[in-house]
Design a protein around this motif. Sequence first.
Motif, PDB file in Angstrom:
ATOM      1  N   THR A 171      -0.694  -9.417   1.416  1.00  0.00           N
ATOM      2  CA  THR A 171       0.172  -9.842   0.321  1.00  0.00           C
ATOM      3  C   THR A 171       0.064  -8.883  -0.860  1.00  0.00           C
ATOM      4  N   VAL A 172      -1.161  -8.536  -1.239  1.00  0.00           N
ATOM      5  CA  VAL A 172      -1.365  -7.610  -2.361  1.00  0.00           C
ATOM      6  C   VAL A 172      -0.740  -6.251  -2.057  1.00  0.00           C
ATOM      7  N   GLU A 173      -0.954  -5.756  -0.861  1.00  0.00           N
ATOM      8  CA  GLU A 173      -0.431  -4.431  -0.500  1.00  0.00           C
ATOM      9  C   GLU A 173       1.096  -4.418  -0.491  1.00  0.00           C
ATOM     10  N   ASN A 174       1.709  -5.514  -0.030  1.00  0.00           N
ATOM     11  CA  ASN A 174       3.171  -5.593  -0.055  1.00  0.00           C
ATOM     12  C   ASN A 174       3.688  -5.586  -1.493  1.00  0.00           C
ATOM     13  N   PHE A 175       3.020  -6.332  -2.371  1.00  0.00           N
ATOM     14  CA  PHE A 175       3.411  -6.327  -3.776  1.00  0.00           C
ATOM     15  C   PHE A 175       3.212  -4.940  -4.386  1.00  0.00           C
ATOM     16  N   GLN A 176       2.069  -4.351  -4.126  1.00  0.00           N
ATOM     17  CA  GLN A 176       1.748  -3.066  -4.746  1.00  0.00           C
ATOM     18  C   GLN A 176       2.677  -1.953  -4.304  1.00  0.00           C
ATOM     19  N   ALA A 177       3.173  -2.011  -3.086  1.00  0.00           N
ATOM     20  CA  ALA A 177       4.067  -0.949  -2.607  1.00  0.00           C
ATOM     21  C   ALA A 177       5.278  -0.824  -3.525  1.00  0.00           C
ATOM     22  N   GLY A 178       5.902  -1.933  -3.854  1.00  0.00           N
ATOM     23  CA  GLY A 178       7.048  -1.901  -4.749  1.00  0.00           C
ATOM     24  C   GLY A 178       6.664  -1.606  -6.182  1.00  0.00           C
ATOM     25  N   TYR A 179       5.487  -2.057  -6.570  1.00  0.00           N
ATOM     26  CA  TYR A 179       5.016  -1.836  -7.927  1.00  0.00           C
ATOM     27  C   TYR A 179       4.788  -0.348  -8.183  1.00  0.00           C
ATOM     28  N   PHE A 180       4.104   0.311  -7.243  1.00  0.00           N
ATOM     29  CA  PHE A 180       3.869   1.746  -7.392  1.00  0.00           C
ATOM     30  C   PHE A 180       5.185   2.516  -7.384  1.00  0.00           C
ATOM     31  N   GLU A 181       6.112   2.094  -6.545  1.00  0.00           N
ATOM     32  CA  GLU A 181       7.414   2.764  -6.503  1.00  0.00           C
ATOM     33  C   GLU A 181       8.115   2.624  -7.849  1.00  0.00           C
ATOM     34  N   ALA A 182       8.055   1.425  -8.447  1.00  0.00           N
ATOM     35  CA  ALA A 182       8.693   1.215  -9.752  1.00  0.00           C
ATOM     36  C   ALA A 182       8.073   2.104 -10.817  1.00  0.00           C
ATOM     37  N   VAL A 183       6.751   2.197 -10.817  1.00  0.00           N
ATOM     38  CA  VAL A 183       6.063   3.013 -11.824  1.00  0.00           C
ATOM     39  C   VAL A 183       6.334   4.493 -11.610  1.00  0.00           C
ATOM     40  N   GLU A 184       6.318   4.919 -10.351  1.00  0.00           N
ATOM     41  CA  GLU A 184       6.401   6.347 -10.061  1.00  0.00           C
ATOM     42  C   GLU A 184       7.820   6.895 -10.105  1.00  0.00           C
ATOM     43  N   ALA A 220       7.453  -3.997 -15.155  1.00  0.00           N
ATOM     44  CA  ALA A 220       7.512  -5.392 -15.605  1.00  0.00           C
ATOM     45  C   ALA A 220       8.591  -6.157 -14.844  1.00  0.00           C
ATOM     46  N   ARG A 221       9.726  -5.513 -14.637  1.00  0.00           N
ATOM     47  CA  ARG A 221      10.804  -6.175 -13.889  1.00  0.00           C
ATOM     48  C   ARG A 221      10.400  -6.400 -12.435  1.00  0.00           C
ATOM     49  N   HIS A 222       9.679  -5.449 -11.858  1.00  0.00           N
ATOM     50  CA  HIS A 222       9.290  -5.584 -10.452  1.00  0.00           C
ATOM     51  C   HIS A 222       8.454  -6.832 -10.226  1.00  0.00           C
ATOM     52  N   VAL A 223       7.540  -7.136 -11.134  1.00  0.00           N
ATOM     53  CA  VAL A 223       6.703  -8.328 -10.980  1.00  0.00           C
ATOM     54  C   VAL A 223       7.583  -9.559 -10.801  1.00  0.00           C
ATOM     55  N   ILE A 224       8.640  -9.652 -11.580  1.00  0.00           N
ATOM     56  CA  ILE A 224       9.521 -10.813 -11.525  1.00  0.00           C
ATOM     57  C   ILE A 224      10.391 -10.785 -10.269  1.00  0.00           C
ATOM     58  N   ALA A 257       1.680  -5.646 -21.156  1.00  0.00           N
ATOM     59  CA  ALA A 257       3.129  -5.489 -21.057  1.00  0.00           C
ATOM     60  C   ALA A 257       3.637  -5.519 -19.627  1.00  0.00           C
ATOM     61  N   ILE A 258       2.926  -4.870 -18.706  1.00  0.00           N
ATOM     62  CA  ILE A 258       3.502  -4.701 -17.364  1.00  0.00           C
ATOM     63  C   ILE A 258       2.828  -5.536 -16.287  1.00  0.00           C
ATOM     64  N   ILE A 259       1.743  -6.235 -16.644  1.00  0.00           N
ATOM     65  CA  ILE A 259       1.085  -7.095 -15.660  1.00  0.00           C
ATOM     66  C   ILE A 259       0.936  -8.523 -16.185  1.00  0.00           C
ATOM     67  N   ASP A 260       0.194  -8.671 -17.272  1.00  0.00           N
ATOM     68  CA  ASP A 260      -0.196 -10.009 -17.710  1.00  0.00           C
ATOM     69  C   ASP A 260       0.986 -10.873 -18.142  1.00  0.00           C
ATOM     70  N   LEU A 261       1.867 -10.347 -18.986  1.00  0.00           N
ATOM     71  CA  LEU A 261       3.002 -11.156 -19.450  1.00  0.00           C
ATOM     72  C   LEU A 261       3.989 -11.470 -18.328  1.00  0.00           C
ATOM     73  N   PRO A 262       4.388 -10.489 -17.501  1.00  0.00           N
ATOM     74  CA  PRO A 262       5.270 -10.862 -16.382  1.00  0.00           C
ATOM     75  C   PRO A 262       4.647 -11.913 -15.463  1.00  0.00           C
ATOM     76  N   LEU A 263       3.340 -11.781 -15.192  1.00  0.00           N
ATOM     77  CA  LEU A 263       2.690 -12.778 -14.333  1.00  0.00           C
ATOM     78  C   LEU A 263       2.646 -14.150 -14.983  1.00  0.00           C
ATOM     79  N   SER A 264       2.539 -14.189 -16.309  1.00  0.00           N
ATOM     80  CA  SER A 264       2.522 -15.496 -16.969  1.00  0.00           C
ATOM     81  C   SER A 264       3.869 -16.197 -16.816  1.00  0.00           C
TER      82      SER A 264
END
Length: 198
Positions: free
Chosen positions: A62-75, A88-92, A157-164
Amino acid sequence: MARPPRFDAEQLLDAAVRLCATAGPAAVTMSAVATEVGAPSGSVYHRFPGRTALLAEVWLRTVENFQAGYFEAVETGGDGRQAARAAARHVITWSRTHPQEAALLLYGAEDFGRADWSEAHLKRANLGDQRVRASLASLATALGADGPQDRDRITLAIIDLPLSLVRRHLRAGETLPTHTENLAEECATALIGALPPG
């Protein structure tokens, strides 16, 4: 000719995700997963040597699937400010598309028995953690964030608030509203706006 397995590891992990989303990590047992897919318990033990391995795999997948898109968004998000907004948008967006997996990630690795994981599982987890830290450090450099307060600002900004935002809606049993990406991006923009130009 051997028959193909009726229940593969992905089906069993999908069942574990459903169980966790409904009743938390404690609900993910070998017998519960077998029952969920209508498999004999032996099918689960054939793919996972025990509950610890099952819990590690469902968390890491689950974490790796989430991170794949997260890294793509950042990079691929452009400059540092664009990348922060995209992250931040990717988290949502990911959480809306994968609500059961997002509900699982509201827990922590410790809830999935990390203290008892195998060396191989711990290595996977640590590599993922290192890549997240490296990604945040790279983004901080791009944004000109030098001190600990500025780095905390980026994490907020990009982790804690979107997750909340995700947590509040998912724990209430609600679908994430369509405006939530915009809120996450607005928060990220406001927080990183106080940083010097990168």
